[in-house]
Design a protein around this motif. Structure first.
Motif, short mmCIF file in Angstrom:
data_model
loop_
_atom_site.label_atom_id
_atom_site.label_comp_id
_atom_site.label_asym_id
_atom_site.label_seq_id
_atom_site.Cartn_x
_atom_site.Cartn_y
_atom_site.Cartn_z
N LEU A 1 0.83 -1.08 0.09
CA LEU A 1 -0.05 -0.07 0.05
C LEU A 1 0.93 1.19 -0.02
O LEU A 1 0.62 2.23 -0.78
CB LEU A 1 -0.99 0.08 1.20
CG LEU A 1 -2.08 -0.88 1.15
CD1 LEU A 1 -2.93 -0.88 2.35
CD2 LEU A 1 -2.93 -0.54 -0.20
N ASP A 2 1.89 1.28 0.69
CA ASP A 2 2.76 2.10 0.81
C ASP A 2 3.53 2.76 -0.34
O ASP A 2 3.55 3.98 -0.93
CB ASP A 2 4.13 1.85 1.73
CG ASP A 2 4.40 3.08 2.44
OD1 ASP A 2 3.51 3.93 3.31
OD2 ASP A 2 5.66 3.55 2.51
N HIS A 3 3.92 1.51 -1.21
CA HIS A 3 4.23 1.93 -2.72
C HIS A 3 3.23 2.36 -3.66
O HIS A 3 3.43 3.03 -4.54
CB HIS A 3 5.25 0.56 -3.33
CG HIS A 3 6.51 0.39 -2.73
ND1 HIS A 3 7.51 1.19 -3.31
CD2 HIS A 3 6.79 -0.21 -1.55
CE1 HIS A 3 8.80 0.70 -2.72
NE2 HIS A 3 8.41 -0.17 -1.71
N TYR A 4 2.14 1.89 -3.53
CA TYR A 4 0.93 2.22 -4.21
C TYR A 4 0.88 3.66 -4.13
O TYR A 4 0.39 4.28 -5.21
CB TYR A 4 -0.06 1.47 -3.84
CG TYR A 4 -1.47 1.86 -4.48
CD1 TYR A 4 -1.57 1.74 -6.03
CD2 TYR A 4 -2.64 2.14 -3.79
CE1 TYR A 4 -2.86 2.22 -6.61
CE2 TYR A 4 -3.91 2.43 -4.27
CZ TYR A 4 -4.06 2.36 -5.77
OH TYR A 4 -5.11 2.64 -6.35
N ARG A 5 0.68 4.34 -2.80
CA ARG A 5 0.41 5.65 -2.52
C ARG A 5 1.44 6.52 -2.83
O ARG A 5 1.09 7.77 -3.17
CB ARG A 5 -0.23 5.59 -0.98
CG ARG A 5 -1.33 4.80 -0.53
CD ARG A 5 -1.82 5.36 0.87
NE ARG A 5 -2.62 4.38 1.40
CZ ARG A 5 -2.09 3.83 2.46
NH1 ARG A 5 -1.11 3.59 2.94
NH2 ARG A 5 -3.33 2.80 2.98
N ARG A 6 2.57 6.01 -2.64
CA ARG A 6 3.78 7.01 -2.96
C ARG A 6 4.71 6.15 -3.62
O ARG A 6 5.68 5.74 -3.35
CB ARG A 6 4.60 7.43 -1.70
CG ARG A 6 3.37 8.54 -0.87
CD ARG A 6 4.32 8.95 0.33
NE ARG A 6 4.31 7.77 1.23
CZ ARG A 6 3.15 7.38 2.21
NH1 ARG A 6 2.36 8.25 2.25
NH2 ARG A 6 3.45 6.49 3.11
N PRO A 7 4.29 6.06 -5.21
CA PRO A 7 5.31 5.23 -6.06
C PRO A 7 6.57 5.73 -6.01
O PRO A 7 6.59 7.02 -6.39
CB PRO A 7 4.53 5.22 -7.36
CG PRO A 7 3.58 6.32 -7.35
CD PRO A 7 3.19 6.43 -5.79
N HIS A 8 7.82 5.09 -6.12
CA HIS A 8 9.21 5.49 -6.23
C HIS A 8 9.23 5.54 -7.77
O HIS A 8 9.32 4.69 -8.49
CB HIS A 8 10.01 4.78 -5.50
CG HIS A 8 9.80 4.47 -4.02
ND1 HIS A 8 10.62 3.80 -3.09
CD2 HIS A 8 8.73 5.06 -3.05
CE1 HIS A 8 9.90 3.79 -1.98
NE2 HIS A 8 8.77 4.40 -2.12
N HIS A 9 10.34 6.64 -8.06
CA HIS A 9 10.72 6.85 -9.50
C HIS A 9 9.55 6.96 -10.53
O HIS A 9 9.76 6.75 -11.71
CB HIS A 9 11.68 5.85 -9.72
CG HIS A 9 12.73 5.70 -8.81
ND1 HIS A 9 12.59 4.20 -7.96
CD2 HIS A 9 13.91 6.22 -8.62
CE1 HIS A 9 13.86 4.48 -7.34
NE2 HIS A 9 14.49 5.59 -7.56
N ALA A 10 8.35 7.21 -10.15
CA ALA A 10 7.19 7.32 -10.97
C ALA A 10 7.31 8.74 -11.88
O ALA A 10 8.09 9.30 -11.47
CB ALA A 10 5.98 7.47 -10.26
N GLY A 11 6.69 8.66 -13.26
CA GLY A 11 6.79 9.78 -13.97
C GLY A 11 7.55 9.40 -15.08
O GLY A 11 8.49 8.38 -15.00
N LEU A 12 7.34 10.29 -16.29
CA LEU A 12 8.24 9.69 -17.46
C LEU A 12 9.49 10.78 -17.67
O LEU A 12 8.98 11.78 -17.79
CB LEU A 12 7.28 9.50 -18.85
CG LEU A 12 6.19 8.45 -18.68
CD1 LEU A 12 5.37 8.58 -19.96
CD2 LEU A 12 6.80 7.26 -18.77
#
Ligand code: ZN
Length: 158
Positions: free
Chosen positions: A12-23
């Motif tokens: 849930l933690d990674h889902y809420r605050r995904p690491h390295h997200a964005g293009l």
């Protein structure tokens, strides 16, 4: 089960605050993968660099849509393999695939998998395994394309 709920928390933690997200740019290859059984989608870019004559992962950037498992798994993957060599990334990918195929009876290598051990429970739900693997499959595809683009010979001998 306490372990189970701790694993749930990690996901849930990674889902809420995904690491390295964005293009991000620049990148060497971009792919778009879909998991039709769940409706998950990911657009993923890889940037490679040279690490002493060996290709290594400079960056993985992505835009993920869909369930918490697919998004969290992609986020965990980027933590695990950015900065590693491509062959180390492939090794981590193989270990994660083995975990997903373990039907809940794997003994995951925590040193190698880190937060990815949190997905152990997913291996008991065949319908969700593709969710957890989506980001990894996209990464492998993008990396193969990037290596082609760089003109490096990655023929898969033994
Ligand atoms: Zn899904």
């Amino acid at each position: 089960m306490q372990l189970e709920s701790m694993y749930q928390e990690i996901i849930l933690d990674h889902y809420r605050r995904p690491h390295h997200a964005g293009l991000r740019e620049p990148y060497d290859a971009q792919v778009h993968h879909v998991n039709p059984t769940c409706g998950d989608e990911v657009t993923l870019r890889v940037t490679l660099k040279d690490a002493g004559g060996e290709p290594a992962i400079a960056d993985i950037s992505y835009e993920a849509l869909g369930c918490s498992i697919s998004q969290a798994s992609t986020s965990v993957m980027t933590d695990m393999i950015i900065g590693k060599t491509v062959s180390e990334g492939m090794q981590a990918s193989a270990e994660f695939l083995r975990l997903m195929q373990s039907r809940g009876e794997g003994e995951p290598d925590e040193d190698l998998l880190g937060d990815a051990v949190a997905f152990e429970g997913v291996s008991r739900y065949p319908a969700r395994i593709k969710c957890a693997l989506l980001g990894w499959m996209a990464w492998k595809d993008a990396t193969a394309r990037a290596l082609d683009g760089l003109g490096q010979d990655q023929s898969s001998g033994e």
